[in-house]
Motif scaffolding. Structure first.
Motif, mmCIF file in Angstrom:
data_model
loop_
_atom_site.group_PDB
_atom_site.id
_atom_site.type_symbol
_atom_site.label_atom_id
_atom_site.label_comp_id
_atom_site.label_asym_id
_atom_site.label_seq_id
_atom_site.Cartn_x
_atom_site.Cartn_y
_atom_site.Cartn_z
ATOM 1 N N ASN A 1 0.812 -1.221 0.000
ATOM 2 C CA ASN A 1 0.000 0.000 0.000
ATOM 3 C C ASN A 1 0.845 1.269 0.000
ATOM 4 N N GLN A 2 2.131 1.148 0.193
ATOM 5 C CA GLN A 2 3.022 2.309 0.137
ATOM 6 C C GLN A 2 3.338 2.735 -1.302
ATOM 7 N N PHE A 3 2.999 1.855 -2.259
ATOM 8 C CA PHE A 3 3.399 2.094 -3.644
ATOM 9 C C PHE A 3 2.193 2.328 -4.547
ATOM 10 N N ASP A 4 2.441 3.077 -5.607
ATOM 11 C CA ASP A 4 1.467 3.207 -6.691
ATOM 12 C C ASP A 4 1.641 1.984 -7.576
ATOM 13 N N LEU A 5 0.835 0.967 -7.340
ATOM 14 C CA LEU A 5 1.048 -0.330 -7.982
ATOM 15 C C LEU A 5 0.836 -0.298 -9.486
ATOM 16 N N ARG A 6 0.035 0.641 -9.985
ATOM 17 C CA ARG A 6 -0.133 0.773 -11.434
ATOM 18 C C ARG A 6 1.197 1.095 -12.103
ATOM 19 N N LYS A 7 2.021 1.876 -11.412
ATOM 20 C CA LYS A 7 3.333 2.253 -11.947
ATOM 21 C C LYS A 7 4.275 1.053 -12.036
ATOM 22 N N TYR A 8 4.107 0.092 -11.117
ATOM 23 C CA TYR A 8 5.042 -1.031 -11.057
ATOM 24 C C TYR A 8 4.525 -2.293 -11.752
ATOM 25 N N PHE A 9 3.205 -2.458 -11.777
ATOM 26 C CA PHE A 9 2.648 -3.683 -12.341
ATOM 27 C C PHE A 9 1.606 -3.410 -13.421
ATOM 28 N N GLY A 10 0.542 -2.737 -13.024
ATOM 29 C CA GLY A 10 -0.609 -2.529 -13.878
ATOM 30 C C GLY A 10 -1.835 -2.445 -12.995
ATOM 31 N N ASP A 11 -2.975 -2.846 -13.513
ATOM 32 C CA ASP A 11 -4.237 -2.743 -12.776
ATOM 33 C C ASP A 11 -4.363 -3.891 -11.780
ATOM 34 N N VAL A 12 -3.778 -3.693 -10.588
ATOM 35 C CA VAL A 12 -3.801 -4.730 -9.567
ATOM 36 C C VAL A 12 -3.839 -4.061 -8.191
ATOM 37 N N THR A 13 -4.425 -4.742 -7.225
ATOM 38 C CA THR A 13 -4.512 -4.193 -5.875
ATOM 39 C C THR A 13 -3.467 -4.849 -4.976
ATOM 40 N N ALA A 14 -3.214 -4.199 -3.856
ATOM 41 C CA ALA A 14 -2.296 -4.787 -2.871
ATOM 42 C C ALA A 14 -2.800 -6.135 -2.373
ATOM 43 N N ALA A 15 -4.105 -6.221 -2.159
ATOM 44 C CA ALA A 15 -4.692 -7.483 -1.676
ATOM 45 C C ALA A 15 -4.480 -8.614 -2.666
ATOM 46 N N GLU A 16 -4.572 -8.307 -3.965
ATOM 47 C CA GLU A 16 -4.390 -9.349 -4.985
ATOM 48 C C GLU A 16 -2.951 -9.837 -5.008
ATOM 49 N N LEU A 17 -1.989 -8.949 -4.846
ATOM 50 C CA LEU A 17 -0.588 -9.357 -4.827
ATOM 51 C C LEU A 17 -0.253 -10.164 -3.581
ATOM 52 N N VAL A 18 -0.805 -9.755 -2.449
ATOM 53 C CA VAL A 18 -0.577 -10.510 -1.211
ATOM 54 C C VAL A 18 -1.181 -11.904 -1.328
ATOM 55 N N ALA A 19 -2.329 -12.010 -1.971
ATOM 56 C CA ALA A 19 -2.969 -13.315 -2.153
ATOM 57 C C ALA A 19 -2.084 -14.250 -2.978
ATOM 58 N N VAL A 20 -1.351 -13.696 -3.937
ATOM 59 C CA VAL A 20 -0.445 -14.509 -4.737
ATOM 60 C C VAL A 20 0.674 -15.049 -3.845
ATOM 61 N N ILE A 21 1.264 -14.175 -3.032
ATOM 62 C CA ILE A 21 2.371 -14.581 -2.164
ATOM 63 C C ILE A 21 1.932 -15.647 -1.163
ATOM 64 N N LEU A 22 0.741 -15.516 -0.607
ATOM 65 C CA LEU A 22 0.259 -16.445 0.421
ATOM 66 C C LEU A 22 -0.490 -17.633 -0.144
ATOM 67 N N SER A 23 -0.541 -17.754 -1.460
ATOM 68 C CA SER A 23 -1.287 -18.868 -2.058
ATOM 69 C C SER A 23 -0.616 -20.189 -1.783
#
Length: 340
Positions: A318-340
């Motif tokens: 949540n500290q980052f503008d994720l659109r700048k680094y990835f695209g249309d994705v939320t912090a929750a979606e990225l965390v879900a990938v890591i914890l999958s």
């Protein structure tokens, strides 16, 4: 022999963190003139062995979604799932130096009690299991120290096979972990084998019948009960805070784990390659086929040293503008990938 009173302020204790704290206190701190036995029920929880890697044993996302606890016990062995269909028993007595690894000495009274309730096929088998037609309905553990012998086991009245499969089946995608792995066994529930007059009983009623059989009484009031004082309950609170309710104990003791997690999004594939040690991210590399201009090293560095907790990971992303680094994705979606 005493029967332990599972109630605190009139309410039965079913929190697994507290139940393992009680077991620890009985085994390590309480001195009694007679053995003590307890029967308790946990709210849904995964219990892992002392030497196991929490992140390699369970599906963390599923545990979060279903609000299932994870507790690391003080003894070894594999992972098990407890819910309100599992009756757990424990015995603590003096070490007579003749009990070590003699599981049948403690399980045979359980088998006889079950046979009296109609489970004629119940038998002791293997090293420490109770079986029906080769399928496991109970596992037993034993710990012996200089002064005490501590025996614990489970009795599976009802089995939630769907949840059992979900919680103890982590995503194995490119996963390599150091630690003791659980061995999956064929399991069965006791209910279908009970005598007809007992087949529709609740687990609480099942517990009462079993206690009466084991203590050879007609009424529960005939059983000698041991209850904790307020001071002893305060000590249980301390043990929970320090150990069984502590994230560092339950997750942070996990040995090094290396794995890859990836997910396909509308803007491309995101891949995390992580090294986790003591529950914290030690190394992190992020890969993908997306076109966002941000330097992923910024996020990789920010993740170093972060605990593999959902909240802590969300705080970083949540500290980052994720659109700048990835695209249309939320912090929750990225965390879900890591914890999958």
């Amino acid at each position: 022999m005493y029967l332990f009173d599972q109630k605190r302020n009139g309410q039965e204790v079913r929190d697994p963190r507290y139940n393992y704290a009680i077991a620890s206190f009985l085994a390590n701190e309480l001195q009694l003139d007679e053995p003590i036995m307890r029967f308790y029920i946990n709210q849904p929880a995964v219990i892992i062995g002392k030497h196991q890697n929490a992140f390699a044993e369970v599906n963390l996302n599923y545990l979060e979604e279903q609000q299932i606890d994870l507790v690391r016990r003080s003894s070894g062995g594999g992972s098990v799932y407890h819910d309100q269909g599992t009756l757990i028993y424990g015995f603590i007595g003096k070490n007579d130096h003749a009990s070590y690894q003699d599981f049948s000495r403690f399980t045979q009274p359980i088998v006889r009690a079950l046979q009296h309730l109609g489970v004629k096929e119940a038998q002791f088998g293997g090293r420490n299991d109770l079986l029906i037609h080769g399928k496991k309905f109970s596992g037993t553990s034993m710990l012996v120290n200089d002064s005490k012998v501590i025996v614990g086991g489970t009795l599976l009245l009802d089995a939630d096979y769907k949840t059992l499969e979900q919680v103890l089946t982590p995503n194995k995608k490119k996963l390599a972990a150091k630690g003791v792995k659980s061995v999956q066994s064929r399991v069965t529930a006791l209910r279908p084998y009970l005598a007809k007059e007992h087949r529709d009983i609740t687990i609480e009623a099942f517990r009462k019948l079993l206690i009466k059989e084991l203590f050879a009484v007609d009424q529960l009031e005939e059983v000698k009960v041991y209850s904790f004082s307020d001071e002893q309950w305060r000590r249980i609170d301390e043990i929970v805070q320090k150990q069984f309710g502590n994230w560092e104990w339950n997750f942070g003791r996990s040995r090094q784990l290396e794995y890859r997690r990836d997910e396909r999004f509308s803007f491309g594939t995101v891949e995390f390659q992580l090294t986790i040690n003591q529950g914290k991210i030690q190394n992190c590399k992020i890969y993908g086929d997306f076109f966002a201009p941000g330097n992923l090293t910024d996020i990789e560095k920010a993740l170093l040293g972060v605990s593999l907790k959902q909240k802590d990971l969300l705080d970083i992303f949540n500290q980052f503008d994720l659109r700048k680094y990835f695209g249309d994705v939320t912090a929750a979606e990225l965390v879900a990938v890591i914890l999958s």
